[in-house]
Design a protein around this motif. Structure first.
Motif, PDB file in Angstrom:
ATOM      1  N   PRO A  37      43.541  10.885   9.435  1.00 43.21           N
ATOM      2  CA  PRO A  37      44.419  11.070   7.659  1.00 43.21           C
ATOM      3  C   PRO A  37      43.915   9.689   6.829  1.00 43.21           C
ATOM      4  CG  PRO A  37      45.505  10.889   9.870  1.00 43.21           C
ATOM      5  CD  PRO A  37      44.042  10.841  10.160  1.00 43.21           C
ATOM      6  N   PHE A  71      46.807  12.637  -0.727  1.00 45.83           N
ATOM      7  CA  PHE A  71      48.259  13.018   0.380  1.00 45.83           C
ATOM      8  C   PHE A  71      47.699  14.483   0.959  1.00 45.83           C
ATOM      9  CE2 PHE A  71      50.907   9.393  -0.835  1.00 45.83           C
ATOM     10  CZ  PHE A  71      50.499   8.810  -0.486  1.00 45.83           C
ATOM     11  N   GLY A  72      46.871  15.114  -0.027  1.00 39.07           N
ATOM     12  CA  GLY A  72      46.930  17.229   0.694  1.00 39.07           C
ATOM     13  C   GLY A  72      45.466  16.619   1.907  1.00 39.07           C
ATOM     14  N   TYR A  75      46.767  15.188   4.763  1.00 37.27           N
ATOM     15  CA  TYR A  75      47.319  16.129   5.918  1.00 37.27           C
ATOM     16  C   TYR A  75      46.233  16.898   6.347  1.00 37.27           C
ATOM     17  CZ  TYR A  75      50.513  20.200   7.271  1.00 37.27           C
ATOM     18  OH  TYR A  75      50.679  20.984   7.342  1.00 37.27           O
ATOM     19  N   ASP A  78      44.179  15.618   9.181  1.00 39.55           N
ATOM     20  CA  ASP A  78      44.947  15.686  10.114  1.00 39.55           C
ATOM     21  C   ASP A  78      45.085  17.299  11.002  1.00 39.55           C
ATOM     22  OD1 ASP A  78      46.923  14.355  11.910  1.00 39.55           O
ATOM     23  OD2 ASP A  78      48.487  15.131  10.853  1.00 39.55           O
ATOM     24  N   TRP A  79      45.762  17.799  10.425  1.00 38.26           N
ATOM     25  CA  TRP A  79      45.597  19.024  10.534  1.00 38.26           C
ATOM     26  C   TRP A  79      45.112  19.670  11.364  1.00 38.26           C
ATOM     27  CZ3 TRP A  79      43.614  24.021  10.017  1.00 38.26           C
ATOM     28  CH2 TRP A  79      44.279  25.440  10.629  1.00 38.26           C
TER      29      TRP A  79
END
Length: 107
Positions: A37, A71-72, A75, A78-79
């Motif tokens: 992340p 942040f996008g 994410y 991390d996904w």
């Protein structure tokens, strides 16, 4: 499962065990899950700065774009790590269920 995998402490997947040693598996998995992340956040900021540079604008012209992109991508990274873990678990379950069977064989 192979006997080499069963002796591996902390290794959570057959796939990664075949690529790395027991200690490297643990360290690599912890590093990927913990750093992804943060790495994604900096990639998002870098992409936004690069986009502004291509348009001949100041690098930090609109700071909220950097946060949204950061942040996008954090994410998204991390996904991706979570999906990879889920797929490895599915593969391990498949190997546990069907063993070394080839396609077309039945139990």
């Amino acid at each position: 499962m192979s006997s080499a995998f069963e002796g591996c402490v902390g290794c959570s997947s057959i796939v990664s065990h075949r690529l790395l040693s027991a200690t490297a598996c643990t360290l690599a998995e912890l590093a990927i899950m913990g750093i992804a992340p943060y790495f994604g956040f900096f990639v998002g900021i870098g992409i936004t700065c690069f986009k502004n540079g291509l348009q001949y604008k100041p690098a930090y012209r609109q700071p909220w774009e950097h946060l949204i992109a950061g942040f996008g991508t954090a994410y998204a990274f991390d996904w991706i790590v979570k999906q990879e873990d889920w797929m490895v678990k599915q593969i391990e379950e498949h190997y546990a269920k069907y063993g070394g069977q080839t396609q077309g064989q039945s139990k």
